[in-house]
Write a protein that holds these residues in place. Structure first.
Motif, PDB file in Angstrom:
ATOM      1  N   ARG A  46      33.276  39.515  38.091  1.00 56.01           N
ATOM      2  CA  ARG A  46      34.172  39.604  39.254  1.00 56.01           C
ATOM      3  C   ARG A  46      34.658  38.200  39.573  1.00 56.01           C
ATOM      4  N   GLU A  78      32.985  40.892  47.348  1.00 56.28           N
ATOM      5  CA  GLU A  78      34.243  41.444  47.844  1.00 56.28           C
ATOM      6  C   GLU A  78      34.241  41.845  49.315  1.00 56.28           C
ATOM      7  N   ASP A 130      37.843  40.215  34.514  1.00 51.93           N
ATOM      8  CA  ASP A 130      37.059  41.297  35.138  1.00 51.93           C
ATOM      9  C   ASP A 130      37.052  42.510  34.216  1.00 51.93           C
TER      10      ASP A 130
END
Ligand code: ATP
Ligand code: MG
Length: 852
Positions: free
Chosen positions: A224, A101, A197
């Protein structure tokens, strides 16, 4: 890359040695010395001795590519790469990129650049954790098969709740006892992307009652669905730090995994992962051990990448390389060198308990480094016009000005034009000066650096009463700063010729935050302000119409200078152009902040004695103005400028005694006259030296105290007269943070051969900044001189063996190469070897070589 420099005496002239890149030195027989430096090195040395890991040393620096490196990382880099070099091992640069991320390839680039710029080279050992995702997965499967991991389908909150508290053990959730088959199936389908997720996680099955919360079935993998900058969409499950990190270390063959203290509790889990995955059985893998050291916390800044990223994102700074940022890129753009950062890291050392480091230490390392690196030039920041009424209209005199007025043996001058209209610093004139102000005032005289003595005859003001011009006269007999007949000139000013000077933008950078510990200030703030509230609104003051001497015209961006009396500057590597010069202030010449910190809070942007004529600028009102005021009421640095900074060579007695009369015939109070006689007659000091020492009672007392430490009077006198002025920086001896006795002890160490003269100068510089006991500084910084042949001979042999062509050259008559060899040995001993002994040993070896 240039390393640090040493000035070696004892060769007639001083010889300058460039050590090259210190980081690349491998030391013969220096491991034991390294071991004494800190506890981490002591552990490594112990392992090497005991043959743990087969005697190998492999360290790593493992940044997550989610931001730029900062000075805290530099501490870790110096430690890891330093240890590898000292123990003949290697250090990996590993991108710990397991979190899709926040990571980005541009951070990878910047990190590589910064590590190399700092002077460290991982060579081929650059790794990415993401490249081992497949292995991590297989090892997770192995854990599941052993019954040591399970897929948990509770929500995050349920997991947290069932984990218990310090006081209360955790409770097993409903999925803890899934069968191995079911776990394998679910984990495979997690990887295949069948679940959203958060639907499941993989957890280690350890001990829900462990007193170490991290051991209560920690999460190893989570789902994820995010693109990773390196693996793209190949994965939708990602390992967590506590699982991935020990595996990365082991797979790469790392032996000593050095991290910061907050990971102390993670060590138990680290060992569990290494043991239970049996990762060490993979080819080339090791059984690494984790060690923790105190992270660097630096005053007046924050070190968290998350917070630094926020400052960039919110445009509170101009970017990651904003010179106010504690990032390596910011420090680089500010003009700090890699050598200064490395010596700062050495200065602060490595310890096991957290503390905050005074930013003055960093500034000290920067000044110490730039002092011998940055040529002096003159720049007027806030110009005030001066017309020399008795100087012919179009006469220009090109004066010779040394780039290195204080470095004996360093050559180089430039021409500086002197003409009828000049600029001086607005602050260097006061219409109604307080006591102790030695600069220009109506009717007063000052010396213009490298130029003439001028007198202020008339003050011209605009309609608002603002001073816009001074009309002055030149004393033509004072060229080059010669003292005028019968008059004492205390002040020396920098200046530029108005017609020749270049316009420059000067960016005065200061501390990013206005409180030492922004996080603590935020935590204690009743109004709930976060760290942003404590940013220093005056951390950048831009002066857009400074005037600088023309010699800098063609200097490429990134050139460093000392602007005389002002500070160290660098031409901005990004924005400076030949037709639009931009300079960044790296650091002031001395710490003006310490004087005012804790007194009046910085009042935001009060207009202070404006910029150029008629126009007012808002400048930082607090520190600078208060610093100036403090100066003006106590002793001015001009007392020193008139001597050490005067036109005659720095710090010589002649320069410090402007009166024309011979020292012996000068009138002194009886007490000082008696001392003058004693110093010359009994101690055998030169009259000029005795003259300086008896200039006032404080100096004489200081010298007497220094003598009592027992060193030879001439050496003591030499240090008081010639070395001390460099460090006074505007103070008189009574204001120093150490007394004469301490200087005497330092000189005694030099006298006894315990340290070299160059090391002595380093110690003196530190004492002048922070006080302290010379012997303690010598030990802490490892400056003790190495003289014994048993230690030096193998290094000498190594050096001779490594340069056969130079040996041939030497034997063919190029005896100057002796200096090269001495420099090599000094480099390998980080300047600690006794150069006289080294020289003797080298001559012996080289002569022996000629016999062969
Ligand atoms: P964040 O600021 O987001 O917590 P980080 O500073 O921990 O991140 P990493 O990329 O994980 O960044 O750090 C890489 C290495 O640098 C780690 O080994 C870490 O221990 C070390 N390191 C990070 N900050 C400091 C610091 N202030 N002092 C010493 N070492 C540090
Ligand atoms: Mg981290």
């Amino acid at each position: 890359m240039p390393g640090f420099l040493l000035y070696l005496e004892g060769y007639g002239d001083r010889i300058r040695f460039d050590y090259g890149d210190m980081s690349e030195r491998t030391h013969t027989s220096t491991e034991s010395r390294a071991a004494g430096r800190d506890f981490v090195r002591a552990i490594v040395a112990g392992d090497v001795r005991a043959g743990t890991h087969g005697g190998r040393v492999v360290t790593r620096f493992p940044p997550e590519p989610n931001g730029y490196l900062h000075i805290g990382h530099a501490k870790s880099i110096c430690l890891n790469f330093g240890i590898a070099a000292e123990f003949g091992g290697r250090c990996h640069l590993r991108f710990d990129d397991t979190n899709p991320e926040t990571e980005d390839a541009r951070y990878v680039e910047s990190i590589l650049e910064d590590v190399r710029w700092l002077g460290f080279d991982p060579g081929e050992h650059v790794y990415h954790a993401a490249d081992d995702f497949e292995t991590f997965y297989e090892l997770a499967v192995r854990l599941i098969k052993k019954g040591k991991a399970y897929v948990d389908s509770q929500s995050d909150e349920e997991i947290r709740e069932n984990r218990g508290t310090i006081a209360e053990p955790g409770r097993p959730g409903p999925y803890r006892d899934r069968s191995v088959e079911e776990n394998l199936d679910l984990f495979r389908r997690m990887r295949a992307g069948e679940f959203p997720d958060g639907a499941h996680v993989l957890r280690a099955k350890i001990d829900l009652a462990s007193p170490n919360m991290l051991m209560r079935d920690p999460v190893l993998y989570r789902i994820r669905h995010a693109s990773h900058y390196r693996t793209g969409d190949a994965w939708c499950i990602y390992p967590l730090y506590d699982f991935a990190h020990p595996l990365e270390d082991a797979i790469e063959g790392v032996t000593h995994s050095i991290c910061t203290l907050e990971f102390e509790n993670n060590r138990e889990l680290y060992d569990w992962v290494v043991r239970e995955t049996e990762v060490a059985s993979l080819p080339g893998a090791s059984r690494p051990r984790q060690y923790e050291f105190a992270r660097l916390n630096l005053d007046y800044t924050v070190m968290s990448k998350r917070k630094l990223a926020a400052l960039v994102r919110e445009d509170r700074v101009s970017g990651w390389d904003d010179p106010r940022m504690p990032t390596i890129a910011g420090l680089r753009r500010r003009g700090v060198t890699p050598e200064a950062i490395r010596s700062f890291c050495e200065l602060i050392g490595v310890a096991k308990s957290d503390s905050r480091v005074d930013i003055g230490k960093l500034e000290y390392a920067v000044r110490e480094d730039l002092n011998h690196r940055a040529p002096r030039v003159m720049c007027v920041l806030r110009p005030l016009r001066v017309v020399l009424t008795n100087w012919p209209e179009d006469e220009v005199e090109w004066l010779d000005a040394p780039y290195w007025p204080r470095d004996v043996g360093k050559e180089g001058t430039r021409k500086v034009p002197f003409s009828r209209v000049l600029y001086i610093e607005r602050d260097d004139f006061m219409e109604d000066p307080p006591r102790g102000f030695f600069r220009l005032a109506p009717g007063r005289e000052v010396r213009l650096r490298y130029g003439y003595v001028i007198r202020c005859d008339e003050v011209v003001k605009d309609e608002n009463g603002e001073v816009v011009e001074l009309r002055c006269s030149v004393d033509p007999a004072t060229k080059g700063g010669a003292a005028p007949e019968g008059r004492r000139i205390k002040g020396t000013l920098h200046w530029v010729s108005a017609a020749h000077a270049l316009r420059a933008e000067v960016r005065l950078y200061d501390r990013l935050f206005r409180v030492p510990d922004p996080d603590a200030a935020a935590a204690a703030d009743d109004a709930g302000e976060d760290f942003r509230a404590f940013l220093n609104p005056e951390s950048l003051v831009v002066i857009d119409d400074a005037r600088i001497e023309p010699s800098v015209r063609d200097a490429p961006p990134g050139t460093r200078y000392q602007f005389e009396r002002t500070g160290y500057f660098i031409s901005d590597p990004v924005d400076s152009r030949p037709d639009g010069l931009v300079f960044n202030r790296t650091v002031t010449l001395r710490d003006g902040w310490a004087k005012v910190a804790g007194t009046a809070a910085p009042s935001a942007g009060r207009p202070v004695r404006g910029g150029t004529a008629g126009r007012r600028r808002t400048i930082r009102a607090s520190a600078e103005a208060a610093g100036r005021a403090a100066n003006a009421t106590t002793t001015e640095r001009e007392t020193i400028d008139s001597g050490a900074d005067g036109a005659t060579p720095a710090s010589t007695p002649a320069a410090r005694a402007p009166e024309e009369r011979a020292p012996a015939t000068r009138t002194r109070p009886p007490e000082l006259a008696a001392r003058f006689t004693r110093y010359t007659a009994e101690l055998g000091l030169a009259e000029e030296a005795a003259d300086v020492l008896t200039r006032d009672a404080a100096t004489a007392e200081f010298f007497e105290a220094a003598l009592r430490a027992g060193a030879a009077p001439r050496t003591v006198a030499n240090w008081v007269v010639n070395e001390l002025p460099r460090e006074l920086e505007g103070r008189d001896v009574a204001q120093l943070p150490f007394d004469g006795g301490a200087l005497g002890e330092l000189v005694a160490l030099i006298d006894a051969g315990a340290i070299s003269g160059s090391a002595g100068r380093l110690v003196l510089a530190e004492m002048a900044e922070h006080g302290g006991d010379p012997a303690e500084i010598v030990e802490r910084r490892g400056l003790r001189q190495v003289s014994d042949a048993a230690t030096l001979a193998p290094i000498v042999d190594d050096v001779v063996a490594a340069h056969p062509d130079k040996v041939t050259g030497y034997l063919n008559g190029r005896t100057g190469l002796l200096g090269f060899f001495v420099g090599q040995v000094m480099g390998r001993t980080r300047g600690r070897a006794n150069p006289e002994r080294v020289k003797a040993l080298l001559e012996e070896r080289l002569t022996a070589a000629s016999g062969r």
